[in-house]
Design a protein around this motif. Structure first.
Motif, short mmCIF file in Angstrom:
data_model
loop_
_atom_site.label_atom_id
_atom_site.label_comp_id
_atom_site.label_asym_id
_atom_site.label_seq_id
_atom_site.Cartn_x
_atom_site.Cartn_y
_atom_site.Cartn_z
N MET A 149 0.80 -1.21 0.00
CA MET A 149 0.00 0.00 0.00
C MET A 149 0.84 1.27 0.00
O MET A 149 0.44 2.28 -0.54
CB MET A 149 -0.96 0.00 1.19
CG MET A 149 -2.09 -0.99 0.97
SD MET A 149 -3.43 -0.78 2.12
CE MET A 149 -2.64 -1.27 3.64
N CYS A 307 -8.51 1.92 9.87
CA CYS A 307 -7.22 1.83 9.17
C CYS A 307 -6.79 3.17 8.59
O CYS A 307 -7.57 3.87 7.98
CB CYS A 307 -7.34 0.80 8.04
SG CYS A 307 -5.90 0.71 6.98
N ILE A 308 -5.52 3.53 8.81
CA ILE A 308 -4.97 4.76 8.20
C ILE A 308 -4.00 4.42 7.07
O ILE A 308 -3.21 5.24 6.64
CB ILE A 308 -4.29 5.66 9.25
CG1 ILE A 308 -3.20 4.92 10.02
CG2 ILE A 308 -5.33 6.23 10.22
CD1 ILE A 308 -2.32 5.83 10.88
N CYS A 310 -1.19 2.56 6.67
CA CYS A 310 0.24 2.74 6.85
C CYS A 310 1.02 1.58 6.24
O CYS A 310 2.23 1.68 6.05
CB CYS A 310 0.56 2.85 8.34
SG CYS A 310 0.34 1.31 9.24
N GLY A 311 0.35 0.46 5.97
CA GLY A 311 1.03 -0.67 5.35
C GLY A 311 1.83 -1.54 6.32
O GLY A 311 2.42 -2.54 5.92
N CYS A 313 0.97 -3.63 8.61
CA CYS A 313 0.54 -5.01 8.82
C CYS A 313 1.13 -5.93 7.75
O CYS A 313 1.30 -7.12 7.99
CB CYS A 313 -0.99 -5.11 8.88
SG CYS A 313 -1.87 -4.35 7.52
N ILE A 336 -5.03 -6.31 6.49
CA ILE A 336 -6.17 -5.43 6.22
C ILE A 336 -6.74 -5.74 4.83
O ILE A 336 -7.94 -5.62 4.59
CB ILE A 336 -5.76 -3.93 6.34
CG1 ILE A 336 -6.98 -3.02 6.27
CG2 ILE A 336 -4.77 -3.51 5.26
CD1 ILE A 336 -7.90 -3.10 7.47
N CYS A 367 -0.28 -2.50 14.55
CA CYS A 367 -1.31 -1.63 13.92
C CYS A 367 -1.55 -0.37 14.74
O CYS A 367 -1.92 -0.44 15.90
CB CYS A 367 -2.61 -2.40 13.75
SG CYS A 367 -3.93 -1.33 13.13
N PRO A 368 -1.37 0.81 14.13
CA PRO A 368 -1.52 2.07 14.86
C PRO A 368 -2.97 2.42 15.15
O PRO A 368 -3.25 3.36 15.88
CB PRO A 368 -0.91 3.10 13.90
CG PRO A 368 -1.16 2.53 12.55
CD PRO A 368 -1.03 1.04 12.72
N ILE A 371 -6.44 -2.27 15.53
CA ILE A 371 -7.44 -3.16 14.96
C ILE A 371 -7.03 -4.59 15.29
O ILE A 371 -5.88 -4.96 15.03
CB ILE A 371 -7.51 -3.00 13.43
CG1 ILE A 371 -7.73 -1.54 13.05
CG2 ILE A 371 -8.60 -3.90 12.83
CD1 ILE A 371 -7.53 -1.25 11.56
N LEU A 373 -6.82 -7.37 13.84
CA LEU A 373 -6.93 -7.90 12.49
C LEU A 373 -7.12 -9.40 12.48
O LEU A 373 -7.95 -9.94 11.75
CB LEU A 373 -5.67 -7.52 11.70
CG LEU A 373 -5.52 -6.00 11.47
CD1 LEU A 373 -4.06 -5.61 11.38
CD2 LEU A 373 -6.26 -5.57 10.22
S1 SF4 Z 1 -1.30 -1.73 10.30
FE1 SF4 Z 1 -3.41 -1.12 10.80
S2 SF4 Z 1 -3.53 1.02 10.06
FE2 SF4 Z 1 -1.70 0.12 9.12
S3 SF4 Z 1 -2.42 -0.62 7.12
FE3 SF4 Z 1 -2.57 -2.35 8.54
S4 SF4 Z 1 -4.65 -2.23 9.34
FE4 SF4 Z 1 -4.24 -0.28 8.39
#
Ligand code: SF4
Ligand code: SF4
Lengths: 730, 212
Positions: A149, A307-308, A310-311, A313, A336, A367-368, A371, A373
């Motif tokens: 992402m 989710c913001i 950030c990639g 995960c 995500i 995860c910031p 979540i 996940l």
């Molecule tokens: S770590 Fe959390 S905020 Fe970042 S992309 Fe994954 S789900 Fe989204």
């Protein structure tokens, strides 16, 4: 089924290409260091708790906040359009482009435009869209989709990029990164100037200002928003925040967690129709639902919209590192990505990747937006099973056999007898019970080739318990032992060791015979019904036993008894009340020893080092569920050191070993194999000959794989090592 | 000296003076040092100079090609265009869109800075400011150390003030030069924005966060 076959092939292809996996591992390692530095002096836990609360408030008040955003944006001269789905969003852009006679759109990164396949839709109407983010441009030229992402072209190498740029420009370019970046700078500059429309995404839609925020590094979004006369903002409705303060707080988390930067090179805040060439710019904001409302409404999955992007995960995920984002994801990648694929593209599209998750919870830890996940993925896997079934193998194993305790246990006993002729004799003590061909022929043929498999012990723990004499005259506590399948049938000696250690510290052990498998393997395979049944059996057994504490030596079992039983039995009030009562007194053996008994002090007082003459060096592997599930990692180390061991840490001691229960056996043996290889290499690098761990699952994986790589390395449960340190008197 | 806060026994004394004055006296030195360190870490050149004239001389030595110097209130007040021209910098006098696709130099003041990340904040609603800070190869930024805030949390207040009312606004946070890691994750400078960012710290330009 065709899709299953294609998917299986894509996994195999990815594994056959170790170059990518190697690059992703290097990236994952560097990422963790950069991230740690970036968060120095900050309280990540507090920050993410605050972000989660903010996003939840936005979810609840989304209608009101969206109206506020629209009102403020329009007051500043923006035009706002709400698109129910991505098609409506595409149509809006096409109509606008036609009105303006636009031939070229300069685009900066927008994930939702990938989701909408906007470029293709525009192309069909004779409108060219030029990606200007370097990574996006590369994959546009290659005709691919992003595999990460934040870094969409992370799967490509400079030689491939040089090839693409050479083809596009007609001049030969050398595969030097600097040269390639310079080329993109020159080449894309023309596009901003020639474009009739500039299109950007938005990281924030700020309700109380009506403005957007863009977080970028290259500077292309600023150019897209500045040079063309029309600016189109393409954004998902979940980008809404309440005010500037919310947005700024996200900018404190996003770059730090995405790339380890304190801030990206540019954050651009745009509100309304800013001037362009002496006139007013036209700004169109397209707010896209595209399945988000449905996701907001799903009680179990709604947190995914925190989710913001950030990639992170993906960065930490062992499955992603092994096969890359093209296999482990669709438009959105990794943890995500599984969830968003299910909601935006349909459960059918997500059915393989929900099973590909190994359940290690690394993504949850990083995860910031806080979540869970893994929990959501597990839920989706159950949905997949309901909808599409589990496949024949797991149906037989879980439904027919597991639910019937006596049948399950006698089948294991039978298997134990059947396998004996093929069990290998090995020199080093406990390693002897290793077979190369498990007699359960429903498993895949080739999966014993790359590591040894454990055989089933000749006598299970439950069959041995009555023969163990316990000398505890004045017990401090009476504890119930939840043995779990791993220690019951494969490594009963771990349970025997635990009793020795506990007895030495004046604790008496009770073994309720009615207990059964914790049910996690069934749940992971998507079989909730069997899970509920198994939970009831064990809850009954332990309630009757009436003990002070319940201990497990398998962290997955601990999590099951402590947390999952209560949830699993939620629909049966009298059962869930019992489960709740057990939950509060359940913990991992290491945690009990250290935190309740204060065992390391007691062990030190016994002066075990002097008795045994010298210290032994061990390296410690943190099991995923113990460290991230129960936050236990200091305890086993303290116990080992107190009992005369020295610890030499391996690199990434808490990275998954690749086990993941039935995952490694049935559903994704190839991916699991790769992850295990990495683990073995880090163990070998320490030069230490004993690996300690607190999980029978990890032991199955490590004993098998380490044994194959180097026979002199031994893998043992912490309880075994503690028991060995106690001298004859105890 | 620690930052004054509500629990500090001197807080009342501090608040008798204006808040800005209080900040200037106590924090400027600390924030300046932090800002210099952070901005350098992200690849900006940072220099403390004694006067605007010294800054102009520095720019003259480094500038390439034609220079885009947008007419802002601080540029007018400090006669920056004239100073640069007199020093021999080729200051572009037409609309910046006519300066070609890759002009050499941009020179601007700024509104305020963030010490912890080395960020410069520039209100750029005027299109000429945006062109002067996105297109050129080099960007020179003149900063009054009195406008350096501790971090982006401290920016919430001025950023909120900027957005009062409904007027269109374009505000840029700039942290070092343009960068990418999109090819093999190797950090490479100068992707689409300026390749070099030079920050010149000059006392006494303006301590008003809303002026540039
Ligand atoms: S770590 Fe959390 S905020 Fe970042 S992309 Fe994954 S789900 Fe989204
Ligand atoms: S739980 Fe582990 S394997 Fe599953 S998505 Fe998260 S990081 Fe990947």
């Amino acid at each position: 089924m065709a899709t299953d076959e294609t998917y299986k092939k894509s996994v195999e292809d990815a594994i056959a290409n170790p170059k990518l996996s190697k690059a992703l591992h290097l990236f994952g390692d560097a990422y963790l260091i950069a991230r740690e530095n970036a968060f120095k002096g900050l309280d990540f836990e507090a920050m993410r708790t605050e972000l989660a609360a903010m996003k939840d408030d936005v979810r609840i008040r989304r209608k009101e906040l969206l109206a506020e955003f629209i009102k403020n944006a329009e007051a500043a001269g923006s035009k706002v359009f709400i698109a129910r789905d991505t098609k409506e969003a595409n149509d809006y852009v096409i109509k606008l482009a036609k009105e303006k006679g636009a031939k070229l759109i300069a685009k900066s990164k927008s994930m939702v435009s990938e989701e909408a396949h906007l470029n293709k839709a525009l192309e069909a109407q004779g409108i060219r869209a030029s990606e200007t983010d370097l990574g996006e441009w590369i994959i546009q030229l290659a005709g691919q989709r992003p595999s990460h992402m934040v870094m969409p072209a992370i799967h490509m190498f400079k030689e491939e990029v040089a090839e693409l740029f050479t083809k596009e420009s007609g001049t030969r370019l050398s595969p030097e990164i600097k040269t390639l970046v310079d080329h993109a700078r020159q080449r894309l500059r023309k596009e901003y100037f020639n474009a009739d429309i500039g299109l950007t995404g938005a990281n924030f839609l700020i309700a109380d200002t009506g403005g957007i925020g863009l977080v970028t590094n290259e500077g292309n979004a600023r150019l897209c928003a500045t040079l063309p006369k029309v600016h189109v903002v393409f954004a998902g409705i979940h980008k809404l925040v309440r005010n500037m303060e919310d947005a700024i707080k996200i900018t404190r988390l996003l770059p730090r967690n995405a790339t380890g930067q304190l801030l990206t090179s540019y954050i651009t805040w745009i509100r309304g129709a800013v001037p362009v060439s002496g006139e007013q710019k036209e700004q169109h904001i397209i707010l896209i639902d595209g399945g988000r409302e449905a996701l907001y409404e799903s009680q179990v999955c709604q947190n995914a919209l925190r989710c913001i992007q950030c990639g992170a995960c993906a960065n930490v995920c062992p499955v992603y590192q092994t096969v890359g984002g093209h296999v482990f994801g669709s438009i959105y990648i990794s943890a995500i990505g599984i969830i968003l694929t299910a909601f935006y593209e349909g459960l059918d599209k997500a059915k393989e990747i929900t099973r590909a998750c190994i359940g290690c919870r690394s993504c949850v830890a990083v995860c910031p937006a806080k979540i869970d996940l893994e929990e959501i993925i597990l839920h989706l896997r159950n949905e997949v099973t309901k909808e599409y079934g589990m496949g024949v193998v797991k149906n037989i194993a879980f439904k027919a056999v597991m639910k019937n305790r006596t049948l399950f246990h006698s089948m294991v006993r039978a298997a134990s007898k059947l396998q004996r002729p093929v069990t290998q004799k090995k020199s080093g003590g406990s390693e002897r019970r290793i077979i190369r061909h498990l007699p359960l022929h429903f498993m895949e043929k080739d999966f014993t080739e790359w590591r040894d498999l454990p055989s089933i012990a000749p006598k299970s723990f439950r069959d041995q318990f009555n023969t163990i004499l316990q000398h505890v005259t004045k017990p401090l506590y009476r504890v119930g032992f939840f043995v779990g399948c791993g220690a019951d049938f494969v490594y009963p000696e771990v349970g025997v060791s635990l009793i020795k250690v506990l007895n030495a510290l004046d604790v008496e052990v009770v073994f309720p015979k009615g207990q059964n498998c914790c049910g996690i393997p069934a749940l992971y395979a998507g079989d909730t019904e069997t899970g509920v049944d198994l939970a009831k059996q064990s809850v009954e057994a332990f309630t009757e036993a009436n003990v002070d504490y319940i201990l497990a030596i398998c962290p997955t079992c601990t999590m099951a008894v402590k947390r999952d039983f209560v949830d699993r039995l939620a629909d049966h009030p009298q059962w869930s009340a019992k489960a709740m009562a057990l939950s509060s007194k359940t913990m991992d053996a290491a945690a009990f020893l250290e935190n309740i008994l204060g065992a390391s002090e007691k062990l030190r007082a016994m002066d075990l080092v002097k008795d045994s003459g010298s210290t032994k060096t061990v390296t410690y592997h943190d099991s995923c569920h113990l460290k991230r599930g129960s936050n236990v990692w200091k305890e086993p180390r303290a116990l080992l050191m107190a009992s005369g061991h020295q610890i030499k840490e391996m690199k990434n001691s808490d990275r998954c070993c690749g086990f993941g229960g039935t995952y490694s056996f049935l559903s994704h043996p190839q991916i699991s194999r790769q992850i295990t290889k990495d683990k073995v290499a880090t163990i070998e690098d320490t030069g230490v000959k004993i690996v300690a761990t607190d999980c029978p699952g990890c032991m199955i994986m490590l004993k098998g794989a380490v044994g194959k790589a180097d026979e002199t390395i031994r893998c043992a449960h912490t309880m075994e090592l503690l028991a060995e340190s106690l001298n004859e008197n105890y | 000296m620690p930052a004054p806060n509500k629990h500090c026994i001197f807080y009342r004394v501090y608040t008798i003076k204006s808040r800005r004055q209080c900040m200037t006296e106590n924090n400027t030195a600390r924030y300046t040092a932090r800002f210099i360190e952070s901005a350098r870490r992200v690849g900006a050149e940072v220099l403390q100079v004694d006067s605007l004239q010294d800054a102009v001389t520095y720019i003259k030595d480094k500038a390439k090609g034609t220079a885009l110097v947008p007419e802002t209130s601080l540029v007018r007040r400090h006669h920056l265009r004239a100073l640069l021209s007199e020093a021999g910098v080729d200051v572009f006098t037409e609309k910046f869109r006519n300066a070609g696709q890759m002009p050499g130099t941009g020179v601007t003041f700024c509104n305020f800075c963030l010490a912890d990340s080395g960020t410069v904040v520039l209100e750029s609603t005027d299109e000429e400011i945006r062109l002067a800070t996105t297109l050129p190869e080099l960007h020179f930024i003149l900063v009054d150390p009195a406008t350096i805030l501790e971090d982006n949390l401290a920016a919430v207040e001025p950023m909120t003030t900027f957005h009062q009312g409904h007027a269109p606004k374009f505000i840029a946070y700039i942290t070092g030069p343009s960068r990418t890691a999109d090819i093999e994750r190797v950090l490479t400078i100068g992707c689409h924005g300026p390749r070099e960012v030079h920050i010149l710290l000059v006392n006494g330009i303006s301590s008003d966060l809303f002026e540039n």
